[in-house]
Each structure stands twice: as structure tokens, then as C-alpha cells.
Design an enzyme around this catalytic site. Structure first.
Site, PDB file in Angstrom:
ATOM      1  N   ASP A  17     -56.997 -27.368  82.581  1.00 59.28           N
ATOM      2  CA  ASP A  17     -57.156 -25.932  82.854  1.00 59.28           C
ATOM      3  C   ASP A  17     -55.773 -25.324  83.081  1.00 59.28           C
ATOM      4  OD1 ASP A  17     -58.605 -23.471  83.412  1.00 59.28           O
ATOM      5  OD2 ASP A  17     -58.043 -23.749  85.492  1.00 59.28           O
ATOM      6  N   SER A  18     -55.704 -24.007  82.976  1.00 54.69           N
ATOM      7  CA  SER A  18     -54.447 -23.308  83.245  1.00 54.69           C
ATOM      8  C   SER A  18     -54.037 -23.465  84.707  1.00 54.69           C
ATOM      9  CB  SER A  18     -54.608 -21.826  82.930  1.00 54.69           C
ATOM     10  OG  SER A  18     -55.598 -21.279  83.783  1.00 54.69           O
ATOM     11  N   CYS A  80     -61.329 -24.504  80.492  1.00 55.65           N
ATOM     12  CA  CYS A  80     -60.744 -23.169  80.639  1.00 55.65           C
ATOM     13  C   CYS A  80     -61.305 -22.321  79.499  1.00 55.65           C
ATOM     14  CB  CYS A  80     -59.221 -23.285  80.522  1.00 55.65           C
ATOM     15  SG  CYS A  80     -58.363 -21.707  80.491  1.00 55.65           S
ATOM     16  N   GLU A 165     -56.067 -18.142  92.676  1.00 52.25           N
ATOM     17  CA  GLU A 165     -54.874 -18.998  92.669  1.00 52.25           C
ATOM     18  C   GLU A 165     -54.049 -18.799  93.939  1.00 52.25           C
ATOM     19  OE1 GLU A 165     -53.334 -21.242  90.214  1.00 52.25           O
ATOM     20  OE2 GLU A 165     -55.333 -21.326  89.340  1.00 52.25           O
ATOM     21  N   CYS A 199     -65.333 -17.819  83.418  1.00 50.96           N
ATOM     22  CA  CYS A 199     -63.995 -18.284  83.807  1.00 50.96           C
ATOM     23  C   CYS A 199     -64.209 -19.344  84.876  1.00 50.96           C
ATOM     24  CB  CYS A 199     -63.160 -17.132  84.350  1.00 50.96           C
ATOM     25  SG  CYS A 199     -61.605 -17.688  85.085  1.00 50.96           S
ATOM     26  N   HIS A 201     -62.489 -20.334  87.212  1.00 53.49           N
ATOM     27  CA  HIS A 201     -62.044 -20.005  88.579  1.00 53.49           C
ATOM     28  C   HIS A 201     -63.136 -19.300  89.374  1.00 53.49           C
ATOM     29  CE1 HIS A 201     -58.032 -20.811  87.031  1.00 53.49           C
ATOM     30  NE2 HIS A 201     -57.505 -20.585  88.222  1.00 53.49           N
TER      31      HIS A 201
HETATM   32  N1  DGL Z   1     -59.771 -20.742  84.350  1.00 50.33           N
HETATM   33  C1  DGL Z   1     -59.449 -20.070  83.144  1.00 50.33           C
HETATM   34  C2  DGL Z   1     -60.698 -19.652  82.380  1.00 50.33           C
HETATM   35  O1  DGL Z   1     -61.703 -20.233  82.507  1.00 50.33           O
HETATM   36  C3  DGL Z   1     -58.588 -18.857  83.200  1.00 50.33           C
HETATM   37  C4  DGL Z   1     -57.562 -18.746  84.151  1.00 50.33           C
HETATM   38  C5  DGL Z   1     -56.358 -18.011  83.692  1.00 50.33           C
HETATM   39  O2  DGL Z   1     -56.393 -16.806  83.456  1.00 50.33           O
HETATM   40  O3  DGL Z   1     -55.373 -18.703  83.594  1.00 50.33           O
HETATM   41  O4  DGL Z   1     -60.677 -18.730  81.628  1.00 50.33           O
END
Ligand code: DGL
Length: 280
Positions: A17-18, A80, A165, A199, A201
Site C-alpha cells: 500500500d502507499s 491500495c 496518516e 480506499c 485507509h
Molecule cells: N490506501 C490507498 C487506497 O486505497 C490510498 C492512499 C493514498 O492516497 O495514498 O486508495
């Protein structure tokens, strides 16, 4: 990127993931498939990806996938949505044949999309996601391939990932932004009965999201669908399953400093872990 020498030996399943978001997916995968070995890579140093261009997300994602291959993974999950939307297809079609045609990279949009047909009654679905995922139109395109009768309405939430984050997901200040985007989404289509948290997150904001989503609207978070789909994939692909080691371990890597990564990662996982820093 030039061809690297990759080991033939079986290895852990790579989860990318990012940042921290993929940990919400990893948690579900590990609880469904505890016997496998896993390696998690969060590109925390360059997060968020959601506001970046296609080219940048693709290049960053490819670097991380290559790193996971070099660390021994034969199978990598892009946990992600932004990377799944913007980088997956190019990596599968252009890069894998060059790097190693026997390795696999899977995304998390398809398993989520497949579940939607059974979940919505009104056939009006909302999507809360990063600007990158919403703009890519991956969700409406994929959903309409399977279910042409479903209307998908997206709302970009550019501030939600930075809030998570920064460890602010439980703060009072986060309520304002959570409510604003849910209200925006429902104002665009009042018939929505199912909202995808597109997402990884966003499960960290789930308590607040539930507070502002009216009763009767289903909230779909991805962990359950992605983990079930991965299990099915490995059952259908014994040749890949045999290249995934089973020792019930999990190692964590971040492109940031370990000191920064550990406290937040522990919030996502609800338990203490060890991690190492990597350079790409
Ligand atoms: N967790 C990532 C997703 O599912 C995105 C997070 C980011 O913007 O880096 O899209």
C-alpha cells in the site's frame, strides 16, 4: 527499470500500500489464511498517492512491486485502490512479462466490485475514495461491466488519507471532513443504498463514517471481499499456491523511518509489531 535477478524459491505473499491503509486488508487476509507467510510494504515516505498523476502512481507502484519480488514474493496484492486503479493493468500487461511472466500482481477493485451486485437493492451505489480512484472511473467501469443496471456516484475525499496518516482519525476535527463528504455524496444521489469505502485507509474512520451515514445505507469495506477472493484464487491456482511459503510469519517494511511507522501501524493492526526501513 532493468530486469533484476529474481529467486525461484517460494516466498511470502507481498502486500503493498502507499502507506498504512493496506494493513486493514492484511489483517483480514491473515485472519482468513493464517498459515501463509506475508511481507508488507508501505510507501509511507511518498504517501498519499491519491492526489498524484497516473504516471507517478504507476512508477511508484512498480518500484514497490519490484522490491517485493526481490524480497522473494511471487504473488503481490496491491492493497491500495489508487494503485489498483492507476497502475495494475500496465504492470500486468507490460512489466510482468519483462520482469518474470510467472509472477502475479492482483488488485483489490475487482473483488469489491464482484460483491456489489448482491448488496444493493436500489441499484444506486456510492463510492467514497481518493481523487485518483474516483477520477480513474475504475469503479463505475468495472461495476457496469458486471452490472449494467447499477448507477455509481463517486465522491473524492482528498483529506481523509492525510487525516489517517497523521493519526487524526479519532480526533474531533476529523468529523467535519467525514460528514462533509458523506453529505456531498448523498446530495448527488438520494437513492444510494450502498456505499463502497474505496480506499483501504477508510476503515480507520469507520466509527465516524457510521455516525454520518443514515441508517439503512450499507457500508462496504473491502477486507472481507479481498481476503475471500485471494483464498479462492490460491485454491484455483495450485501452481501459485506452491510458490507461497507457509510459516505463519509476517514482516513489515516501510520506506519511512521505523520510528514514524510503528506507532501508527500499531493503531491499524491493534497490536504491537516490529518493522524495518527499506530503500527502493
Ligand atoms: N490506501 C490507498 C487506497 O486505497 C490510498 C492512499 C493514498 O492516497 O495514498 O486508495
Amino acid at each position: 527499470m532493468s530486469k533484476t535477478l529474481l529467486s525461484e524459491k517460494p516466498g511470502p505473499i507481498g502486500i503493498f500500500d502507499s502507506g498504512y491503509g493496506g494493513l486493514t486488508i492484511l489483517k483480514h487476509i491473515r485472519s482468513l489464511m493464517p498459515d501463509y507467510d506475508y511481507i508488507y510494504l508501505g510507501d509511507n515516505a511518498r504517501t498519499p498517492y491519491g492526489t498524484r498523476s497516473f504516471q507517478v502512481v504507476y512508477e511508484y507502484t512498480l518500484q514497490c512491486v519490484t522490491k517485493l519480488f526481490e524480497m522473494g514474493s511471487h504473488l503481490v496484492i496491491l492493497a491500495c485502490n489508487t494503485a489498483s486503479a492507476k497502475a495494475l493493468r500496465t504492470i500486468q500487461q507490460i512489466d510482468l512479462p519483462r520482469l518474470d511472466a510467472t509472477r502475479r500482481v492482483l488488485g483489490i477493485i475487482r473483488p469489491t466490485v464482484e460483491s456489489i451486485g448482491e448488496l444493493t437493492q436500489s441499484r444506486h451505489v456510492g463510492l467514497l475514495a481518493t481523487p485518483g480512484t474516483v477520477k480513474s472511473l475504475s469503479y463505475p467501469l468495472e461495476i457496469n461491466k458486471l452490472y449494467p443496471d447499477i448507477k455509481v456516484t463517486g465522491e473524492s475525499c482528498p483529506i481523509w488519507v492525510p487525516l489517517v496518516e497523521a493519526g487524526e482519525s479519532q480526533s474531533d476535527g476529523a468529523d467535519y471532513f467525514v460528514r462533509r463528504h458523506i453529505d456531498n455524496l448523498l446530495a448527488k444521489d438520494a437513492e444510494i443504498d450502498t456505499i463502497i469505502l474505496g480506499c483501504t485507509h477508510y476503515p480507520l474512520l469507520l466509527d465516524k463514517i457510521r455516525r454520518y451515514v443514515p441508517d439503512g445505507i450499507r457500508i462496504v469495506s473491502q477486507g472481507e471481499y479481498v481476503s475471500t477472493s485471494l483464498k479462492n484464487y490460491l485454491e484455483r491456482h495450485p501452481e501459485m499456491d506452491s510458490r507461497c511459503t507457509k510459516g505463519s510469519t509476517c514482516r513489515y517494511y516501510t520506506t519511512e523511518s521505523v520510528e514514524t511507522f510503528l506507532p501508527n501501524a500499531s493503531i491499524f493492526l491493534n497490536s504491537a509489531i516490529d518493522a524495518d526501513s527499506v530503500t527502493l
